[in-house]
Design a protein around this motif. Structure first.
Motif, PDB file in Angstrom:
ATOM      1  N   ASN A 129       0.861  -1.173   0.000  1.00  0.00           N
ATOM      2  CA  ASN A 129       0.000   0.000   0.000  1.00  0.00           C
ATOM      3  C   ASN A 129       0.901   1.227   0.000  1.00  0.00           C
ATOM      4  OD1 ASN A 129      -1.862   2.036   0.359  1.00  0.00           O
ATOM      5  ND2 ASN A 129      -3.030   0.929   1.915  1.00  0.00           N
ATOM      6  N   THR A 130       1.054   1.839  -1.161  1.00  0.00           N
ATOM      7  CA  THR A 130       1.987   2.963  -1.296  1.00  0.00           C
ATOM      8  C   THR A 130       1.507   4.197  -0.539  1.00  0.00           C
ATOM      9  OG1 THR A 130       0.944   3.693  -3.363  1.00  0.00           O
ATOM     10  CG2 THR A 130       2.789   2.148  -3.527  1.00  0.00           C
ATOM     11  N   GLU A 131       0.203   4.277  -0.242  1.00  0.00           N
ATOM     12  CA  GLU A 131      -0.314   5.422   0.506  1.00  0.00           C
ATOM     13  C   GLU A 131       0.100   5.363   1.973  1.00  0.00           C
ATOM     14  OE1 GLU A 131      -4.490   5.214  -0.347  1.00  0.00           O
ATOM     15  OE2 GLU A 131      -4.232   6.069  -2.355  1.00  0.00           O
ATOM     16  N   GLU A 132       0.491   4.179   2.439  1.00  0.00           N
ATOM     17  CA  GLU A 132       0.916   4.011   3.832  1.00  0.00           C
ATOM     18  C   GLU A 132       2.435   4.024   3.990  1.00  0.00           C
ATOM     19  OE1 GLU A 132      -0.910   0.420   5.228  1.00  0.00           O
ATOM     20  OE2 GLU A 132      -2.925   1.248   5.101  1.00  0.00           O
ATOM     21  N   GLN A 133       3.163   4.253   2.885  1.00  0.00           N
ATOM     22  CA  GLN A 133       4.620   4.305   2.972  1.00  0.00           C
ATOM     23  C   GLN A 133       5.046   5.438   3.893  1.00  0.00           C
ATOM     24  OE1 GLN A 133       5.693   3.369  -1.515  1.00  0.00           O
ATOM     25  NE2 GLN A 133       7.508   3.915  -0.355  1.00  0.00           N
ATOM     26  N   VAL A 134       5.960   5.132   4.783  1.00  0.00           N
ATOM     27  CA  VAL A 134       6.451   6.138   5.725  1.00  0.00           C
ATOM     28  C   VAL A 134       7.372   7.127   5.012  1.00  0.00           C
ATOM     29  CG1 VAL A 134       7.772   6.499   7.842  1.00  0.00           C
ATOM     30  CG2 VAL A 134       6.246   4.522   7.633  1.00  0.00           C
TER      31      VAL A 134
ATOM     32  N   THR B  12      13.017  -1.801  -4.734  1.00  0.00           N
ATOM     33  CA  THR B  12      12.939  -0.465  -4.167  1.00  0.00           C
ATOM     34  C   THR B  12      11.665   0.164  -4.706  1.00  0.00           C
ATOM     35  OG1 THR B  12      15.342  -0.289  -4.124  1.00  0.00           O
ATOM     36  CG2 THR B  12      14.101   1.755  -3.939  1.00  0.00           C
ATOM     37  N   ILE B  13      10.848   0.696  -3.803  1.00  0.00           N
ATOM     38  CA  ILE B  13       9.592   1.338  -4.187  1.00  0.00           C
ATOM     39  C   ILE B  13       9.757   2.827  -3.912  1.00  0.00           C
ATOM     40  CG2 ILE B  13       7.122   1.448  -3.755  1.00  0.00           C
ATOM     41  CD1 ILE B  13       7.404  -1.515  -2.829  1.00  0.00           C
ATOM     42  N   ILE B  14       9.652   3.617  -4.969  1.00  0.00           N
ATOM     43  CA  ILE B  14       9.859   5.057  -4.861  1.00  0.00           C
ATOM     44  C   ILE B  14       8.563   5.770  -5.227  1.00  0.00           C
ATOM     45  CG2 ILE B  14      11.214   7.038  -5.652  1.00  0.00           C
ATOM     46  CD1 ILE B  14      13.354   4.932  -6.537  1.00  0.00           C
TER      47      ILE B  14
ATOM     48  N   LYS C 179      11.464  -3.266 -13.461  1.00  0.00           N
ATOM     49  CA  LYS C 179      11.322  -1.818 -13.509  1.00  0.00           C
ATOM     50  C   LYS C 179       9.951  -1.499 -14.078  1.00  0.00           C
ATOM     51  CE  LYS C 179      13.288   2.527 -15.016  1.00  0.00           C
ATOM     52  NZ  LYS C 179      14.201   3.210 -15.899  1.00  0.00           N
ATOM     53  N   VAL C 180       9.068  -0.983 -13.216  1.00  0.00           N
ATOM     54  CA  VAL C 180       7.704  -0.667 -13.627  1.00  0.00           C
ATOM     55  C   VAL C 180       7.296   0.665 -13.003  1.00  0.00           C
ATOM     56  CG1 VAL C 180       5.305  -1.470 -13.697  1.00  0.00           C
ATOM     57  CG2 VAL C 180       7.142  -3.138 -13.582  1.00  0.00           C
ATOM     58  N   LEU C 181       6.633   1.493 -13.801  1.00  0.00           N
ATOM     59  CA  LEU C 181       6.092   2.756 -13.329  1.00  0.00           C
ATOM     60  C   LEU C 181       4.579   2.613 -13.211  1.00  0.00           C
ATOM     61  CD1 LEU C 181       6.385   5.801 -12.657  1.00  0.00           C
ATOM     62  CD2 LEU C 181       6.128   6.237 -15.118  1.00  0.00           C
ATOM     63  N   PHE C 182       4.045   2.939 -12.047  1.00  0.00           N
ATOM     64  CA  PHE C 182       2.606   2.913 -11.795  1.00  0.00           C
ATOM     65  C   PHE C 182       2.123   4.346 -11.637  1.00  0.00           C
ATOM     66  CE2 PHE C 182       4.057  -1.214 -10.479  1.00  0.00           C
ATOM     67  CZ  PHE C 182       3.053  -2.074 -10.874  1.00  0.00           C
TER      68      PHE C 182
ATOM     69  N   GLU D 273       1.659   1.703 -15.741  1.00  0.00           N
ATOM     70  CA  GLU D 273       0.608   0.780 -15.320  1.00  0.00           C
ATOM     71  C   GLU D 273      -0.363   1.532 -14.410  1.00  0.00           C
ATOM     72  OE1 GLU D 273       0.196  -2.594 -16.032  1.00  0.00           O
ATOM     73  OE2 GLU D 273       1.782  -2.287 -17.497  1.00  0.00           O
ATOM     74  N   PRO D 274      -1.627   1.144 -14.381  1.00  0.00           N
ATOM     75  CA  PRO D 274      -2.575   1.816 -13.488  1.00  0.00           C
ATOM     76  C   PRO D 274      -2.258   1.536 -12.017  1.00  0.00           C
ATOM     77  CG  PRO D 274      -3.720   0.409 -15.080  1.00  0.00           C
ATOM     78  CD  PRO D 274      -2.265   0.153 -15.229  1.00  0.00           C
ATOM     79  N   LEU D 275      -2.340   2.565 -11.196  1.00  0.00           N
ATOM     80  CA  LEU D 275      -2.185   2.441  -9.745  1.00  0.00           C
ATOM     81  C   LEU D 275      -3.573   2.626  -9.155  1.00  0.00           C
ATOM     82  CD1 LEU D 275      -0.403   2.180  -7.224  1.00  0.00           C
ATOM     83  CD2 LEU D 275      -0.077   4.653  -7.319  1.00  0.00           C
ATOM     84  N   VAL D 276      -4.167   1.552  -8.664  1.00  0.00           N
ATOM     85  CA  VAL D 276      -5.535   1.576  -8.165  1.00  0.00           C
ATOM     86  C   VAL D 276      -5.526   1.564  -6.642  1.00  0.00           C
ATOM     87  CG1 VAL D 276      -7.771   0.405  -8.224  1.00  0.00           C
ATOM     88  CG2 VAL D 276      -6.296   0.349 -10.236  1.00  0.00           C
ATOM     89  N   ASP D 277      -6.128   2.567  -6.052  1.00  0.00           N
ATOM     90  CA  ASP D 277      -6.236   2.708  -4.593  1.00  0.00           C
ATOM     91  C   ASP D 277      -4.874   2.672  -3.899  1.00  0.00           C
ATOM     92  OD1 ASP D 277      -9.035   2.797  -4.852  1.00  0.00           O
ATOM     93  OD2 ASP D 277      -9.207   0.620  -4.679  1.00  0.00           O
ATOM     94  N   GLY D 278      -3.816   3.051  -4.610  1.00  0.00           N
ATOM     95  CA  GLY D 278      -2.485   3.108  -4.011  1.00  0.00           C
ATOM     96  C   GLY D 278      -1.870   1.754  -3.715  1.00  0.00           C
ATOM     97  N   LYS D 279      -2.454   0.675  -4.264  1.00  0.00           N
ATOM     98  CA  LYS D 279      -1.972  -0.682  -3.969  1.00  0.00           C
ATOM     99  C   LYS D 279      -1.310  -1.307  -5.196  1.00  0.00           C
ATOM    100  CE  LYS D 279      -5.292  -1.759  -0.333  1.00  0.00           C
ATOM    101  NZ  LYS D 279      -6.037  -0.534  -0.204  1.00  0.00           N
TER     102      LYS D 279
END
Length: 192
Positions: A14-19, A54-56, A93-96, A128-134
């Motif tokens: 969940n990228t929205e919860e990344q610190v 690595t998730i950026i 390597k993927v961009l959402f 790629e589509p990023l749906v609900d930050g997941k």
């Protein structure tokens, strides 16, 4: 009633919860997940599957997932059906992007048939589509494995089956119809 697909190797982030804006994660598929993936990809086995990603997260909401993926797999030889071990290594390597909708993406291969080469290349460069930050990073790694492995594994020294060799020899023995025309042309020129 449609069945919802559940990936065999699923790790939801969940990228929205990344610190922080940058997070490192290590993935390792369990024996059960590897067995299920081997069945999905029609492999003899997947002995290991790991990735260090690595998730950026960018300020515009886009998320990049990148890092090395390693797998030890066993496939069947395309000529002898004997097991062929292979070490698969690739760079994920993927961009959402939350700005891309799933409706914008082709839903089946038939949607790609009428596209020009430029349109296909633009589609490959599209995030790629990023749906609900997941993001299911386990499924991302699985897809990179599927693309990176050898599509035609062949055991060292494996030869074509005899039936294929006989067919090749038969093709060589058939007379070339153009050779007959060339001979006819020569005969006509000699008569002149």
């Amino acid at each position: 009633m449609s069945k919802k697909y559940t990936p065999e190797f699923s790790r939801i982030v969940n990228t929205e919860e990344q610190v922080s804006k940058k997070e490192k994660i290590i993935l390792e598929a369990s024996a059960q997940e590897r067995a299920a993936l081997a069945k999905r990809f029609e492999l003899v086995s997947i002995d290991s599957l790991t990735a260090e990603l690595t998730i950026i997260a960018a300020s515009n909401g886009e998320v990049t997932v990148r890092g090395p993926m390693h797998a030890q797999i066993v496939q069947s030889c395309v000529t002898t059906l004997e097991p062929v071990p292979e070490m698969v290594e690739d760079e994920v390597k993927v961009l959402f992007s939350p700005h891309v909708s799933e409706e914008d993406m082709p839903s089946n291969p038939d949607d790609l048939e009428d596209l020009s080469e430029d349109e296909l290349m633009a589609l490959l460069d599209q995030p790629e589509p990023l749906v609900d930050g997941k993001i299911d990073v386990g499924e991302v790694v699985s897809q990179f494995l599927a693309v990176a492995m050898n599509p035609y594994p062949r055991k060292d020294g494996a030869e074509l089956p005899d039936a294929a060799l006989i067919e090749e020899e038969a093709d060589e023995e058939r007379p070339n119809p153009f050779a007959k025309l060339a001979g006819l042309k020569e005969q006509l020129e000699k008569k002149k």
